[in-house]
Design an enzyme around this catalytic site. Structure first.
Site, PDB file in Angstrom:
ATOM      1  N   GLU A  78       0.826  -1.214   0.000  1.00 25.92           N
ATOM      2  CA  GLU A  78       0.000   0.000   0.000  1.00 25.92           C
ATOM      3  C   GLU A  78       0.861   1.266   0.000  1.00 25.92           C
ATOM      4  O   GLU A  78       0.536   2.236  -0.650  1.00 25.92           O
ATOM      5  CB  GLU A  78      -0.961   0.004   1.199  1.00 25.92           C
ATOM      6  CG  GLU A  78      -2.127  -0.962   1.036  1.00 25.92           C
ATOM      7  CD  GLU A  78      -3.007  -0.656  -0.186  1.00 25.92           C
ATOM      8  OE1 GLU A  78      -3.117   0.514  -0.580  1.00 25.92           O
ATOM      9  OE2 GLU A  78      -3.570  -1.603  -0.764  1.00 25.92           O
ATOM     10  N   TYR A 106      -6.931   6.821   3.745  1.00 20.51           N
ATOM     11  CA  TYR A 106      -7.112   5.800   2.715  1.00 20.51           C
ATOM     12  C   TYR A 106      -6.233   4.574   3.005  1.00 20.51           C
ATOM     13  O   TYR A 106      -6.707   3.441   3.044  1.00 20.51           O
ATOM     14  CB  TYR A 106      -6.780   6.356   1.322  1.00 20.51           C
ATOM     15  CG  TYR A 106      -6.650   5.236   0.323  1.00 20.51           C
ATOM     16  CD1 TYR A 106      -7.783   4.613  -0.190  1.00 20.51           C
ATOM     17  CD2 TYR A 106      -5.395   4.735  -0.047  1.00 20.51           C
ATOM     18  CE1 TYR A 106      -7.684   3.534  -1.059  1.00 20.51           C
ATOM     19  CE2 TYR A 106      -5.290   3.661  -0.910  1.00 20.51           C
ATOM     20  CZ  TYR A 106      -6.428   3.065  -1.418  1.00 20.51           C
ATOM     21  OH  TYR A 106      -6.321   2.002  -2.258  1.00 20.51           O
ATOM     22  N   ASP A 157     -10.143   5.773  -2.670  1.00 21.69           N
ATOM     23  CA  ASP A 157      -9.160   6.552  -3.440  1.00 21.69           C
ATOM     24  C   ASP A 157      -9.843   7.029  -4.726  1.00 21.69           C
ATOM     25  O   ASP A 157     -11.065   6.893  -4.879  1.00 21.69           O
ATOM     26  CB  ASP A 157      -7.912   5.707  -3.744  1.00 21.69           C
ATOM     27  CG  ASP A 157      -8.227   4.545  -4.670  1.00 21.69           C
ATOM     28  OD1 ASP A 157      -9.416   4.271  -4.928  1.00 21.69           O
ATOM     29  OD2 ASP A 157      -7.279   3.897  -5.155  1.00 21.69           O
TER      30      ASP A 157
END
Ligand code: SF4
Length: 375
Positions: A45, A125, A143
């Site tokens: 991520e 996020y 997102d």
């Protein structure tokens, strides 16, 4: 807002993801339990922030070979993590990742959103993505791709980001009912592969109920938000070579490119009309100045038109403050940003035809007087 309930509307997404998902090295096969390696999710991520999946895959593999878990990363030096991140850009992410790893190695994993969002580099996020994918928490991760899918599905006019909180509340029951990891990754995958800016509605599992498709409005939902035009500057990026050494700027402690070495650079506009050669008293009769082909370097808020120069001198001068002469054989070990790596690659070859302009003495005077990068 009167949106149909999310568990029913989003139901086809789970099955679609199971049968259409790409195999990515950080993805678990099993979607219903806790991820067997939450650290892999965290690394992926952080790497995926601002970077495409295809670019990330080889970096992820190399990173996981060298730093397979939080404790191996927590002891790594700046130089080493920057080297393994070299080319991905936004190097702060690498340092954030190490700081998160140190926290995890010392205190264990936070498994809910409140704990995850305290980790360095995790905004709402990324924290929600890790919470849902690694720990099955029903935390919607929104997102740009997810906003686009949901705006179209629900027929939201205007900027969907203005509805972020209602959208999270709306989506949460679908994650609770159908599985947080499955639905979060399904939404990401749909936005990346099917509901792209030019959507492939014929292949979409949500098409029957999609408002934008029904209204024939996928071209205006969501609207294109005009970005502010980035500032543009022209720079000379100068590779000064003497006695088998290159002149480089030492890494800064803070800022966007902290921890990275840089070539000296001079804004082209500063050389116009200045006669720093006379001012500095420097004369460089024995030199060889050449150029390499230039390029435009694009950053988030600005663009640099880069003219790389190769300046070869007969002997070294005293390195100005913040600079160091680096032996040619040590160059490959330094961590550089993307722009500066490109000049390092070029520096393995001699530049093109000799140049008379810009004036060498003025160029060197600016470098010695601290004409350093804007970053
Ligand atoms: S039907 Fe088309 S616009 Fe609607 S969610 Fe699917 S791909 Fe996107």
């Amino acid at each position: 807002m009167h949106w149909p309930e999310s568990p029913a509307l989003m139901a086809p997404l789970g099955d679609w993801f199971e049968s259409h998902r790409r195999e990515l090295p950080w993805r678990a096969l099993e979607l219903d339990g806790i991820h067997p390696d939450p650290y892999a999710v965290l690394v992926s991520e952080l790497m995926l922030q601002q970077t495409q999946v295809a670019t990330v895959i080889p970096y992820f593999k190399r990173w996981m070979e060298r730093f397979p878990d939080a404790s191996s990363l927590s002891d790594a030096s700046d130089d080493e993590i920057h080297k393994f991140w070299e080319g991905l850009g936004y190097y702060r992410r690498a340092r954030h990742l190490r700081a998160s790893a140190q926290h995890i190695a010392n205190h264990g994993w936070p498994t809910d959103i409140k704990g995850l969002i305290q980790l360095p580099g995790l905004g709402p996020y990324t924290a929600a993505a890790v919470a849902s994918i690694a720990f099955q928490r029903p935390e919607p991760a929104l997102d740009g791709n997810a906003f686009r899918v949901l705006a179209r599905l629900l027929g939201i006019e205007g900027d969907p980001r203005l509805h972020a909180e209602p959208l999270r509340s709306w989506l949460r029951p679908a994650l609770e009912k159908q599985g947080a990891s499955r639905m979060t990754q399904g939404l990401m995958e749909l936005g990346a592969m099917i509901c792209t800016p030019d959507p492939k509605c014929g292949k979409c599992p949500l098409s029957v109920q999609c408002e934008a498709r029904i209204m024939n409005a996928t071209d205006r939902i969501p609207p294109i938000i005009q970005r502010i035009k980035p500032k543009e500057s022209e720079i000379w990026l100068v590779a000064v070579e003497a006695d088998g050494h290159w002149l480089l700027l030492e890494p800064a402690q803070k800022g966007l490119l902290a921890g990275l070495w840089k070539w000296p650079s001079v804004e082209a506009a500063r050389l116009v009309g200045e006669n720093l050669a006379a001012e500095s008293g420097d004369t460089y009769t024995s030199h060889d100045l050449r150029s390499w082909p230039g390029w435009t370097q694009v950053y988030t808020h600005r663009r640099e038109v880069v003219s790389p120069l190769h300046l070869r001198l007969e002997q070294r001068f005293e390195a100005p403050g913040g600079c160091r002469w680096i032996a040619a054989e040590d160059m490959a070990r330094l961590a550089l940003g993307k722009r500066d790596q490109r000049l390092r690659d070029l520096s393995k070859e001699t530049g093109m035809a000799p140049l008379n302009d810009p004036p060498v003495a003025s160029l060197l005077a600016l470098i010695k007087h601290g004409a350093n990068p804007v970053l």
